[in-house]
Design an enzyme around this catalytic site. Structure first.
Site, short mmCIF file in Angstrom:
data_model
loop_
_atom_site.label_atom_id
_atom_site.label_comp_id
_atom_site.label_asym_id
_atom_site.label_seq_id
_atom_site.Cartn_x
_atom_site.Cartn_y
_atom_site.Cartn_z
N HIS A 103 33.13 -17.40 36.68
CA HIS A 103 31.87 -17.23 35.95
C HIS A 103 31.29 -15.90 36.46
O HIS A 103 31.46 -15.55 37.63
CB HIS A 103 30.82 -18.28 36.30
CG HIS A 103 31.14 -19.69 35.94
ND1 HIS A 103 31.92 -20.50 36.72
CD2 HIS A 103 30.76 -20.45 34.88
CE1 HIS A 103 32.00 -21.70 36.15
NE2 HIS A 103 31.31 -21.69 35.04
N ASP A 106 29.57 -16.20 39.77
CA ASP A 106 30.39 -16.49 40.96
C ASP A 106 30.77 -15.20 41.66
O ASP A 106 30.83 -15.16 42.89
CB ASP A 106 31.73 -17.15 40.60
CG ASP A 106 31.60 -18.37 39.74
OD1 ASP A 106 30.61 -19.09 39.89
OD2 ASP A 106 32.53 -18.61 38.93
#
Ligand code: XUL
Ligand code: CO
Length: 442
Positions: A103, A106
């Protein structure tokens, strides 16, 4: 550079089923050819960034437990993100896994403004590109986290406030471009908070239209930037909302059909999301294959008695064999693969446990591939199914399906027919056959 996994030298070797080495594969032999392709190319394994590197073991009842030195550093956020990324790529290299997934949040910290977050992402995408160049690995998919920040409390595209839709659209635009830049094979949209908790404050019709417009914009942008990967929806029936809009594969199919997105968007099936929706994993794959929307798999399993998303590493060869059999019958993965959207248990605190989880999951799926491909190659199961439906190719069957016979014709026909002879469905015999394929894996 700091070595984060000093107890593992890597790459994890294949040592065969008799090996007692916990840091070796017993079934996943990347170069072994099965039904015309290497195991590497069939299974297309990917490690996820979020649970493996961004999560410290915290749950709703308590703080983090895991030994994750790369996320406990309180220093400069970009330096911390770079440190986390070097831990992740050290792990990918030592495990010997061909793909990863992320993501946006992240890999890069959220800034104080949208522009600052965008700049952070750009720095970290450059950093990732450097690591990928060195390692020669691929990106299975990228995605955007449009569910954690409080602004998304009522959803992203399905939010009652168009300002939130617009913010999320900007964020997804950047995440799609980042995925494209890193050569991603797919871009995933999991529903996040696209769903509802109470109908008392929800306009279902509007929210569906908003979701469809959002997805259409993603498809349009994909074409504009020349991204050739597949756009995937990830079905899930509930959690975090009480009712998620992308409930299961059949619901996603109806949605794509209604909004004219078939052919543009496929599905990323998560094994435990299937369980949560009351379906078997194999069912979800079969529905996707027959609808022409099968894309990729998140391979994490749940627990029959715990009704939430546990994200365990896949351990059941039988469940995975039945799902893999449906995947192979559909022709296997093209841009998709098996992605470990998996979490360690909270007491598995050692860094080495990340290796044990992935090694076990990869071996489970490698065994499943061997069993499923033997089932398919042998044709014993497909022969039984073909024979079961064989009469549909005869005069009566083709007449009915070809539209030549009416309801009245069938009434008249039934008048002079003897009682129908029934045949056994032989389910137990077939289940025994599957058990034999699993026993005989070598
Ligand atoms: C949530 C889930 C996500 C998606 C990516 O249940 O599976 O990790 O896979 O957003
Ligand atoms: Co997932």
């Amino acid at each position: 550079m700091t070595e984060f996994f000093p107890t593992v030298s890597g790459p994890i070797p294949y040592e065969g089923p008799d090996s007692d080495n916990p840091l070796a594969f017993r079934w996943y032999d990347a170069d072994r050819v099965v039904a015309g392709k290497t195991m590497r190319d069939h299974l297309r394994f990917a490690v996820c960034y979020w649970h493996s590197f961004s999560w410290d073991g915290a749950d709703i009842f308590g703080a983090g437990t895991l030994d994750r030195p790369w996320i406990t550093d309180p220093g400069d956020p970009i330096e911390a993100a770079k440190q986390k990324m070097s831990a992740a790529f050290e792990f990918f290299e030592k495990l010997g896994v061909p793909f990863w997934s992320f993501h946006d949040r992240d890999i890069a910290p959220e800034g104080a403004t949208f522009a600052e977050s965008a700049a952070n992402l750009e720095v970290m995408v450059d950093e990732a590109a450097g690591h990928m160049e060195r390692l020669g690995n691929g990106l299975l998919w990228g995605t955007a986290n449009v569910f954690s920040n409080p602004r998304y409390q009522a959803g992203a595209s399905t939010n009652p406030d168009p300002e939130v839709f617009a913010y999320a659209a900007g964020q997804v635009c950047l995440a799609l471009e980042a995925t494209h830049r890193l050569g991603g094979e797919n871009y995933v949209l999991w529903g996040g908070r696209e769903g509802y908790d109470s109908l008392l404050h929800t306009d279902l019709a509007r929210e569906q239209d908003q979701l469809a417009r959002f997805l259409t914009m993603v498809v349009e942008h994909k074409k504009k930037i020349g991204f050739e990967g597949t756009i995937l929806l990830e079905p899930k029936p509930c959690e975090p909302t009480k009712h998620q809009y992308d409930f299961d594969v059949a619901t996603c199919f109806a949605f794509l059909q209604k909004y004219d997105l078939l052919g543009e968007v496929r599905v990323n099936i998560e094994v435990n999301h299937a369980t949560l929706s009351g379906h078997d994993f194999a069912h979800e794959v079969a529905v996707a294959v027959q609808s022409g929307i099968f894309g990729s798999v998140d391979a994490n399993q749940g627990d029959d008695r715990l009704g939430w998303d546990l994200d365990r590493f896949p351990m059941s060869v039988e469940d995975m064999t039945l799902g893999t059999y449906e995947i192979l019958k559909g022709g296997g993965f093209d841009t998709g693969g098996f992605m470990f959207d998996t979490k360690l248990r909270r007491q598995s605190i050692d860094r080495e446990d990340l290796f044990h989880g992935h090694i076990g999951g990869m071996d489970t799926l490698a065994r499943s591939l061997l069993a499923a491909s033997a089932m398919l190659e042998d044709g014993a199961l497909t022969d039984i199914v073909d024979a079961r439906y064989g009469d549909w190719d005869g005069e009566l069957g083709t007449g009915i399906l070809g539209g030549k016979t009416s309801l009245g014709d069938l009434r008249d026909r039934a008048m002079d027919q003897p009682e129908i002879t029934r045949r056994s469905g032989q389910q137990e015999r077939l289940e025994n056959l599957v058990a034999r394929y699993i026993e005989r894996i070598a």
